[in-house]
Enzyme design. Structure first.
Site, PDB file in Angstrom:
ATOM      1  CG  LEU A  38      66.932  97.072 -84.651  1.00  0.00           C
ATOM      2  CD1 LEU A  38      67.161  96.318 -85.955  1.00  0.00           C
ATOM      3  CD2 LEU A  38      65.457  97.403 -84.470  1.00  0.00           C
ATOM      4  N   GLY A 186      70.081  88.929 -59.805  1.00  0.00           N
ATOM      5  CA  GLY A 186      70.603  89.477 -58.564  1.00  0.00           C
ATOM      6  C   GLY A 186      72.000  88.989 -58.245  1.00  0.00           C
ATOM      7  CD  GLU A 188      74.113  86.566 -64.800  1.00  0.00           C
ATOM      8  OE1 GLU A 188      74.107  85.454 -65.352  1.00  0.00           O
ATOM      9  OE2 GLU A 188      73.770  87.613 -65.393  1.00  0.00           O
ATOM     10  N   GLY A 273      62.566  89.229 -60.161  1.00  0.00           N
ATOM     11  CA  GLY A 273      62.004  88.559 -61.325  1.00  0.00           C
ATOM     12  C   GLY A 273      61.532  89.535 -62.382  1.00  0.00           C
ATOM     13  CG  ASP A 314      61.440  86.922 -71.536  1.00  0.00           C
ATOM     14  OD1 ASP A 314      61.862  85.791 -71.842  1.00  0.00           O
ATOM     15  OD2 ASP A 314      62.159  87.788 -71.001  1.00  0.00           O
ATOM     16  CG  HIS A 323      69.126  80.060 -74.460  1.00  0.00           C
ATOM     17  ND1 HIS A 323      69.597  80.957 -73.525  1.00  0.00           N
ATOM     18  CD2 HIS A 323      68.847  78.933 -73.777  1.00  0.00           C
ATOM     19  CE1 HIS A 323      69.603  80.386 -72.333  1.00  0.00           C
ATOM     20  NE2 HIS A 323      69.131  79.166 -72.458  1.00  0.00           N
ATOM     21  CG  HIS A 446      94.520  64.520 -70.383  1.00  0.00           C
ATOM     22  ND1 HIS A 446      93.959  64.709 -69.138  1.00  0.00           N
ATOM     23  CD2 HIS A 446      95.867  64.483 -70.193  1.00  0.00           C
ATOM     24  CE1 HIS A 446      94.925  64.779 -68.237  1.00  0.00           C
ATOM     25  NE2 HIS A 446      96.092  64.640 -68.859  1.00  0.00           N
TER      26      HIS A 446
END
Length: 467
Positions: A38, A186, A188, A273, A314, A323, A446
């Site tokens: 999966l 590309g 990465e 792509g 997608d 995400h 800080h």
């Protein structure tokens, strides 16, 4: 009576999250997955394995060039590629096994095989051995994700001419690599092999890398990658790849036409792509309408034109991000359970997991100008940040864009170490309609890298303190 309330086809981040949320809300749920494991592209051959190699290559680079500046003496590091690949495999196994556990925990049935929509209420599942079964359900969610976009005239063999899948499986470090496409994937994967010793050339059709991202970010980030040893050929296209001895000859032409040139490569990575994966799903026969780009057409509630059939991730319009798919998975599960599922598409962060990282949420300056929106910009460089100096990670900056009249933050863009983590305070702020003053007046610990986000916000509504 339907056997299930919901069947999800595909178990990438959108599909498995949708299934889990639906089960949590009391729907009897099943998933259909063609892989033996999966998690879809993301967990198996995408996001997760690439991050394992990115981190490993970054540690190699740090040991070879960063330790000495910190007063740490080590011998010159060596790459043990098989062990590095084992780390990647171990990470993938842990993640996919985790998803399998969540299926059992939430009593979700897993049907292994290729899914096909037979119309409202029926999904056909063809197993690897050829056996066919039909699963009945009240609702179907198509979450089949995307596939590699092919380069016309160039055949991917996953040996010398590779997609992202093959680039994650190389058995030796290439001497020369040509990356076709200056987008996230590309850059990465190109940066991984560049750090490990490859001579990397990126060929990009547009006149900038990271096309949709803020122009200021793109320009400065390219300069950083060039400093790391990567070469760029912008406004260029690859028109052919041919065998040449043991290597490859890559033909490159100007995007607008002109004289061709040839460069040599051991590996060519095609990363231009991805395209929605709808092949073999039976959508035409089921009457499901696709748009002009081959994506499943849906309404504002993820419903296709066919009753009981929905789609997310997608395979539908919008950024191809894990995400984004997850949030859509939750939203459609809530809708099917009678709740009010919703995704705010104006606040979806995007991250490039290079070193330094690039992170962005909301509008770019170019988009605001095109829309005629008056805005204020605050910018702060990490070179003026105490924590960044202490870690020798001073490359990059934070930029905050806010509405000139209301001060509402419209976009935040970060190039720098840990940018992918820092972007989320901007996302939370924007989700609740916050202003640059809200962010600039919020106390930040800080010393932290995140103080640069605060300082950039102060630059939008007043002035930063430390620059």
């Amino acid at each position: 009576m339907s056997q299930y309330d919901l069947v999800v086809i595909g178990t990438g981040p959108g599909g498995y999250v949708c299934a889990i949320k639906a089960a949590q809300l009391g729907l009897k749920t099943a998933v259909v997955e063609k892989r033996a494991t999966l998690g879809g592209t993301c967990l198996n051959i995408g996001c997760i394995p690439s991050k394992a190699l990115l981190y490993a290559s970054e540690m190699f680079e740090e040991a070879g060039h960063g330790f000495e500046k910190l007063g740490i003496k080590v011998s010159k590091p060596k790459v043990d590629l098989p062990e590095m690949m084992k780390h990647k495999t171990d990470v993938v196994d842990a993640n996919v096994n985790g998803v399998a556990f969540l299926m059992k925990k939430n009593k979700i049935d897993v049907h292994t095989g290729t899914g096909k929509v037979l119309g409202t209420g029926k999904v056909e599942v063809t197993a690897d051995d050829g056996s066919v079964s039909v699963v009945e359900t009240k609702n179907i969610v198509i979450a089949t994700g995307s596939d590699v976009m092919p380069l016309p005239g160039v055949e991917i063999d996953e040996k010398q001419i590779v997609s992202s899948t093959g680039a994650l499986e190389l058995d030796k470090i290439p001497g020369k690599m040509v990356v076709v496409g200056g987008g996230v994937i590309g850059l990465e994967l190109g940066s991984v092999w560049n750090r490990l010793g490859s001579e990397v050339t990126v060929v990009e059709f547009m006149d900038k890398i990271l096309g949709p991202m803020d122009g200021d970010v793109s320009k400065n980030f390219q300069r950083m990658l060039k400093k790391q040893g990567m070469t760029f050929k912008l406004s260029s296209k690859v028109t052919g790849v041919a065998k040449k001895g043991k290597g490859l000859a890559v033909t490159i032409e100007p995007a607008k036409g002109g004289d061709a040139q040839e460069i040599e490569a051991d590996i060519v990575l095609v990363a231009i792509g991805r395209r929605p994966y709808t092949e073999g799903l039976g959508l035409d026969a089921a009457g499901v309408v696709l748009d002009e780009r081959g994506r499943v057409q849906i309404d504002a509630h993820y419903k296709t034109n066919v009753d009981g059939i929905y789609a997310i991730g997608d395979v539908v319009a919008g950024p191809m991000l894990a995400h984004k798919a997850e949030d859509e998975g939750v939203a459609i599960a809530e809708i099917l359970a009678g709740q009010a599922g919703h995704v705010n598409y104006d606040v979806i962060p995007g991250v490039v997991y290079t070193q330094p990282e690039v992170a962005s949420v909301g509008k770019t300056e170019e988009e605001l100008k095109a829309d005629g929106i008056e805005y204020k910009a605050g910018k702060f460089n990490f070179s003026a940040n105490g924590r960044a100096r202490a870690m020798n990670h001073t490359d990059g900056f934070v930029k905050v864009l806010a509405d000139a009249k209301t001060d509402r933050v419209l976009g935040v863009h970060i190039v720098g170490f840990g940018a992918g983590e820092m972007i989320h305070e901007a996302a939370v702020l924007m989700e609740f309609g916050g202003s640059s003053e809200d962010l600039g007046r919020t106390c930040h610990a800080h010393p932290t890298m995140s103080e640069a986000v605060k300082e950039a916000a102060m630059g939008a509504f007043a002035k930063p303190i430390h620059s």
